[in-house]
Design a protein around this motif. Structure first.
Motif, PDB file in Angstrom:
ATOM      1  N   UNK A  28     -19.986 -34.774  22.655  1.00  0.00           N
ATOM      2  CA  UNK A  28     -20.815 -34.067  23.390  1.00  0.00           C
ATOM      3  C   UNK A  28     -20.739 -33.526  24.766  1.00  0.00           C
ATOM      4  N   UNK A  29     -21.195 -32.456  25.225  1.00  0.00           N
ATOM      5  CA  UNK A  29     -21.040 -31.870  26.355  1.00  0.00           C
ATOM      6  C   UNK A  29     -20.407 -30.600  26.372  1.00  0.00           C
ATOM      7  N   UNK A  30     -19.782 -30.140  27.421  1.00  0.00           N
ATOM      8  CA  UNK A  30     -19.327 -28.756  27.409  1.00  0.00           C
ATOM      9  C   UNK A  30     -18.112 -28.768  26.465  1.00  0.00           C
ATOM     10  N   UNK A  31     -17.854 -27.446  25.848  1.00  0.00           N
ATOM     11  CA  UNK A  31     -16.737 -27.282  24.764  1.00  0.00           C
ATOM     12  C   UNK A  31     -15.377 -27.487  25.335  1.00  0.00           C
ATOM     13  N   UNK A  32     -14.403 -28.035  24.607  1.00  0.00           N
ATOM     14  CA  UNK A  32     -13.116 -28.107  25.226  1.00  0.00           C
ATOM     15  C   UNK A  32     -12.242 -28.103  24.043  1.00  0.00           C
ATOM     16  N   UNK A  33     -11.053 -27.289  24.009  1.00  0.00           N
ATOM     17  CA  UNK A  33     -10.157 -27.083  22.675  1.00  0.00           C
ATOM     18  C   UNK A  33      -8.634 -27.757  23.399  1.00  0.00           C
ATOM     19  N   UNK A  34      -8.290 -28.573  22.574  1.00  0.00           N
ATOM     20  CA  UNK A  34      -7.047 -29.437  22.969  1.00  0.00           C
ATOM     21  C   UNK A  34      -5.950 -29.079  21.752  1.00  0.00           C
ATOM     22  N   UNK A  35      -4.948 -28.199  22.454  1.00  0.00           N
ATOM     23  CA  UNK A  35      -3.857 -27.720  21.576  1.00  0.00           C
ATOM     24  C   UNK A  35      -2.703 -28.691  21.845  1.00  0.00           C
ATOM     25  N   UNK A  36      -2.241 -29.205  20.593  1.00  0.00           N
ATOM     26  CA  UNK A  36      -1.040 -30.219  20.503  1.00  0.00           C
ATOM     27  C   UNK A  36       0.099 -29.370  21.045  1.00  0.00           C
TER      28      UNK A  36
END
Length: 257
Positions: A28-36
């Motif tokens: 929850x919170x601001x969106x973050x996208x993590x790319x491996x």
């Protein structure tokens, strides 16, 4: 179809280019996208993802041929970039996310932000997207890198040793040209780099690679003074060995995004 686990993690699959890309989203919170990165999966990044999900809505995924993703007919930088583009298009996020990329994933994040700047709030780049002043892999490195490629192929299965070796060569080309992509990005960018990407040995290729890595970051900061950097005392596995430190730096740097 989206499946929600008991812990509240949503899991779904993105279909594109004949490939099935598994995506997980939670927190929850601001969106973050993590790319491996190359030879790295979302399962490998479990500790870092779990830490970030304490105060971020984190989505992550497996690149083609990695983890739970299906094998593909082609493995190239552009093909992996297509995976990131496809995932970003399917995420129903309330606002533009910060994109965090590790290793190859950092290079993908830079290229994606240069193409689609309106869909990104900022970038955090972990031990990748480094504008090296000369190729990482010289002729003298090829035999050792082939051995590394064979070991990685045996560990992962879908990519062959030749796939991995070819991608290593391709990444030198990508990073040799990546300053042009940075110049197209008008977003907050922060880099987190290892002090000794190739380890702390005084022999073999490690000293040269470590010098090149630092020289590349220095080159980036000279060209783009707005970009900030943190160094972690470790090698390229810093997302595994120093996950709490990486998470804290990401958290502290996101205020500017």
């Amino acid at each position: 179809m989206t499946v929600r686990s008991d812990s509240g993690i949503q899991c779904f699959t993105v279909q594109h280019d004949g490939v099935s890309i598994p995506v997980s989203r939670g927190g929850r919170g601001r969106p973050l996208v993590l790319c491996p990165g190359l030879n790295c999966t979302q399962a490998d990044l479990y500790e870092l993802v779990s830490l970030l999900r304490r105060d971020h809505d984190v989505a992550t995924f497996d690149l083609r041929g990695h983890g739970l993703a299906s094998p593909a007919e082609r493995y190239s930088f552009d093909a992996f970039l297509d995976d990131l583009v496809a995932v970003m298009a399917e995420l129903d996020l309330p606002s533009a996310p910060v994109v965090v990329g590790y290793s190859l994933g950092a290079d993908l994040a830079v290229h994606y932000a240069a193409q689609c700047p309106e869909t990104v709030a900022g970038l955090v780049l972990i031990d990748g997207a480094n504008p090296l002043p000369e190729p990482f892999l010289a002729d003298a490195d090829f035999a050792e890198f082939r051995a590394v490629s064979e070991a990685e192929a045996a560990r992962h299965g879908s990519l062959t040793a030749e796939d991995i070796f070819g991608l290593g060569i391709e990444m030198d080309v990508v990073r040799g040209e990546i300053l042009d992509r940075y110049q197209k990005i008008d977003l907050p960018v922060h880099v987190i780099m290892s002090t000794a990407i190739a380890g702390d040995s005084a022999e073999g290729r490690a000293p040269r690679h470590n010098r090149l890595w630092r020289a590349g970051v220095e080159r980036l900061i000279r060209d783009q003074p707005r970009i900030s950097a943190d160094w972690i005392d470790g090698d390229h596995g810093l997302v595994f060995t120093h996950a709490p430190d990486v998470a804290e730096i990401i958290r502290s740097r996101l205020a500017s995004c």
